[in-house]
Scaffold this motif. Structure first.
Motif, PDB file in Angstrom:
ATOM      1  N   ILE A  88      50.737 -39.086 107.282  1.00 33.80           N
ATOM      2  CA  ILE A  88      50.763 -40.460 106.289  1.00 33.80           C
ATOM      3  C   ILE A  88      49.998 -40.177 105.068  1.00 33.80           C
ATOM      4  N   VAL A  89      50.505 -40.486 104.165  1.00 34.96           N
ATOM      5  CA  VAL A  89      50.396 -40.427 103.105  1.00 34.96           C
ATOM      6  C   VAL A  89      51.282 -41.136 101.865  1.00 34.96           C
ATOM      7  N   LEU A 124      46.040 -37.212 107.433  1.00 33.54           N
ATOM      8  CA  LEU A 124      45.591 -38.348 106.716  1.00 33.54           C
ATOM      9  C   LEU A 124      45.577 -38.509 105.350  1.00 33.54           C
ATOM     10  N   GLY A 125      46.395 -38.685 104.618  1.00 31.26           N
ATOM     11  CA  GLY A 125      46.049 -39.166 103.052  1.00 31.26           C
ATOM     12  C   GLY A 125      45.181 -40.603 102.732  1.00 31.26           C
ATOM     13  N   VAL A 126      44.123 -40.480 103.226  1.00 33.79           N
ATOM     14  CA  VAL A 126      44.112 -41.514 102.883  1.00 33.79           C
ATOM     15  C   VAL A 126      43.585 -42.108 101.770  1.00 33.79           C
ATOM     16  N   ARG A 127      43.391 -42.747 101.329  1.00 34.51           N
ATOM     17  CA  ARG A 127      43.171 -43.277  99.972  1.00 34.51           C
ATOM     18  C   ARG A 127      42.687 -45.017  99.624  1.00 34.51           C
ATOM     19  N   GLU A 128      41.523 -44.833  99.349  1.00 40.66           N
ATOM     20  CA  GLU A 128      40.767 -46.313  99.441  1.00 40.66           C
ATOM     21  C   GLU A 128      39.543 -45.426  98.559  1.00 40.66           C
ATOM     22  N   THR A 129      38.547 -46.207  97.972  1.00 38.24           N
ATOM     23  CA  THR A 129      37.288 -45.810  97.605  1.00 38.24           C
ATOM     24  C   THR A 129      36.680 -47.375  97.023  1.00 38.24           C
ATOM     25  N   LEU A 131      33.739 -46.143  99.963  1.00 36.26           N
ATOM     26  CA  LEU A 131      34.024 -45.904 101.317  1.00 36.26           C
ATOM     27  C   LEU A 131      32.983 -46.786 101.938  1.00 36.26           C
ATOM     28  N   HIS A 132      32.401 -47.808 102.738  1.00 37.77           N
ATOM     29  CA  HIS A 132      31.784 -48.677 103.321  1.00 37.77           C
ATOM     30  C   HIS A 132      31.054 -47.171 104.297  1.00 37.77           C
ATOM     31  N   SER A 133      30.263 -47.523 105.624  1.00 40.38           N
ATOM     32  CA  SER A 133      30.261 -46.598 106.523  1.00 40.38           C
ATOM     33  C   SER A 133      31.243 -46.974 107.853  1.00 40.38           C
ATOM     34  N   GLY A 134      31.553 -48.227 108.005  1.00 44.07           N
ATOM     35  CA  GLY A 134      32.767 -48.190 108.399  1.00 44.07           C
ATOM     36  C   GLY A 134      33.914 -47.233 108.693  1.00 44.07           C
ATOM     37  N   HIS A 135      34.398 -47.305 107.705  1.00 43.58           N
ATOM     38  CA  HIS A 135      34.831 -46.447 106.464  1.00 43.58           C
ATOM     39  C   HIS A 135      34.755 -44.606 107.606  1.00 43.58           C
ATOM     40  N   LEU A 136      33.462 -44.643 107.236  1.00 48.06           N
ATOM     41  CA  LEU A 136      33.146 -43.147 107.627  1.00 48.06           C
ATOM     42  C   LEU A 136      32.975 -43.283 108.798  1.00 48.06           C
ATOM     43  N   ARG A 137      32.622 -43.596 109.559  1.00 47.51           N
ATOM     44  CA  ARG A 137      32.522 -43.936 111.290  1.00 47.51           C
ATOM     45  C   ARG A 137      33.829 -43.789 112.202  1.00 47.51           C
ATOM     46  N   THR A 138      34.564 -44.617 111.172  1.00 51.88           N
ATOM     47  CA  THR A 138      36.676 -44.241 111.351  1.00 51.88           C
ATOM     48  C   THR A 138      37.302 -43.325 111.130  1.00 51.88           C
ATOM     49  N   MET A 139      36.671 -42.097 110.366  1.00 54.18           N
ATOM     50  CA  MET A 139      37.336 -40.989 109.535  1.00 54.18           C
ATOM     51  C   MET A 139      36.470 -39.770 110.556  1.00 54.18           C
ATOM     52  N   LEU A 140      34.958 -39.649 111.527  1.00 51.09           N
ATOM     53  CA  LEU A 140      34.459 -39.527 111.435  1.00 51.09           C
ATOM     54  C   LEU A 140      34.910 -39.093 113.374  1.00 51.09           C
ATOM     55  N   GLN A 141      35.435 -40.145 113.853  1.00 50.04           N
ATOM     56  CA  GLN A 141      35.989 -40.435 115.081  1.00 50.04           C
ATOM     57  C   GLN A 141      37.393 -39.516 115.167  1.00 50.04           C
ATOM     58  N   LEU A 142      38.082 -40.093 114.204  1.00 48.82           N
ATOM     59  CA  LEU A 142      39.519 -39.145 114.310  1.00 48.82           C
ATOM     60  C   LEU A 142      39.795 -38.117 113.810  1.00 48.82           C
ATOM     61  N   ASP A 144      37.107 -36.353 115.418  1.00 50.29           N
ATOM     62  CA  ASP A 144      36.093 -35.424 116.297  1.00 50.29           C
ATOM     63  C   ASP A 144      38.042 -35.551 117.379  1.00 50.29           C
ATOM     64  N   MET A 145      38.539 -37.239 117.402  1.00 58.63           N
ATOM     65  CA  MET A 145      40.262 -36.894 117.806  1.00 58.63           C
ATOM     66  C   MET A 145      40.739 -36.047 117.592  1.00 58.63           C
ATOM     67  N   GLY A 146      40.528 -34.776 116.697  1.00 57.26           N
ATOM     68  CA  GLY A 146      41.600 -33.696 116.217  1.00 57.26           C
ATOM     69  C   GLY A 146      42.669 -34.462 114.515  1.00 57.26           C
ATOM     70  N   ALA A 147      42.565 -35.306 114.385  1.00 53.47           N
ATOM     71  CA  ALA A 147      43.047 -35.652 112.814  1.00 53.47           C
ATOM     72  C   ALA A 147      42.863 -34.574 111.613  1.00 53.47           C
ATOM     73  N   VAL A 148      42.885 -33.899 110.675  1.00 47.63           N
ATOM     74  CA  VAL A 148      42.595 -34.041 109.231  1.00 47.63           C
ATOM     75  C   VAL A 148      42.633 -34.991 108.706  1.00 47.63           C
ATOM     76  N   VAL A 149      41.008 -35.417 107.676  1.00 47.83           N
ATOM     77  CA  VAL A 149      41.291 -36.787 107.051  1.00 47.83           C
ATOM     78  C   VAL A 149      41.489 -35.800 105.959  1.00 47.83           C
ATOM     79  N   ALA A 150      42.472 -36.320 104.785  1.00 52.18           N
ATOM     80  CA  ALA A 150      42.247 -35.042 103.442  1.00 52.18           C
ATOM     81  C   ALA A 150      42.288 -36.800 102.766  1.00 52.18           C
ATOM     82  N   PRO A 151      41.322 -37.201 102.392  1.00 60.05           N
ATOM     83  CA  PRO A 151      41.188 -38.131 100.926  1.00 60.05           C
ATOM     84  C   PRO A 151      41.863 -37.643  99.429  1.00 60.05           C
ATOM     85  N   LEU A 152      42.992 -38.131  99.316  1.00 55.40           N
ATOM     86  CA  LEU A 152      43.746 -38.266  97.894  1.00 55.40           C
ATOM     87  C   LEU A 152      43.086 -38.456  97.052  1.00 55.40           C
ATOM     88  N   VAL A 153      42.507 -37.104  96.780  1.00 56.42           N
ATOM     89  CA  VAL A 153      40.810 -36.383  95.881  1.00 56.42           C
ATOM     90  C   VAL A 153      41.741 -35.473  94.902  1.00 56.42           C
TER      91      VAL A 153
END
Length: 191
Positions: A88-89, A124-129, A131-142, A144-153
């Motif tokens: 998803i990008v 997940l090619g996350v495009r947001e900046t 990030l607040h702590s809720g975003h970071l917790r969501t990324m950690l949760q993902l 932990d579930m097996g997703a690769v969070v790859a911010p578009l940097v």
């Protein structure tokens, strides 16, 4: 995994800014002979009008198959439809949050949920900046579930000369996560 599944990737494009990444991913995957199954969110279609001169049909033509975001009965909504995973990008925070909470109200989140439950690669090619702590917790949760969070940097060691160079490098690195070899990445310390 069958040869067909090994050459089949679900591609989601959401309404986050950065649709150029999704467009380029579809172009490169087409050149690599990968069968692509595109899910384009309604917000992505709106964002596309702000960021490009493309029409929805132009984007859909880059994919092997495309699905409406409300088509919950699409092939990619079932684990029996074998793929190498889903990219998803760009990935919006909304989509990221839906996936993390198991909400499957759209085909985008359902297909991502299928990738996770079938233990397939979900990137997940996350495009947001910023990030607040809720975003970071969501990324950690993902994660932990097996997703690769790859911010578009962007990477600058490749000394990009244009926006296309930055997009190419980033897309190439995302596709590396599926072991799809492209010639669009200038690799660290390689000639």
């Amino acid at each position: 995994m069958s040869n067909t599944a090994a050459r089949r990737l679900v591609v989601g494009i959401t309404g986050a800014s950065g649709i150029a990444y999704g467009i380029r991913a579809l172009e490169v995957l087409k050149q690599a002979g990968i069968e692509t199954h595109l899910i384009l969110s309604k917000a992505a279609e709106l964002t596309m009008t702000y960021e490009t001169d493309l029409k929805s049909n132009d984007l859909r033509a880059l994919a092997s198959v495309w699905y409406a975001s409300g088509d919950i009965g699409a092939a990619v909504s079932s684990g029996s439809f074998r793929t190498m995973g889903m990219l998803i990008v760009p990935c919006s925070v909304r989509t990221m949050s839906e996936i993390a909470t198991g909400v499957t109200g759209t085909l985008m989140s359902r297909a991502a949920d299928v990738a996770l439950k079938e233990r397939r690669r979900l990137v997940l090619g996350v495009r947001e900046t910023p990030l607040h702590s809720g975003h970071l917790r969501t990324m950690l949760q993902l994660s932990d579930m097996g997703a690769v969070v790859a911010p578009l940097v962007p990477a600058f060691y490749s000394r990009p000369q244009s926006l296309d160079d930055i997009v190419n490098h980033t897309v190439g690195r995302l596709l590396d996560l599926f072991d799809i070899e492209t010639d669009i990445v200038k690799r660290w310390k390689e000639a």
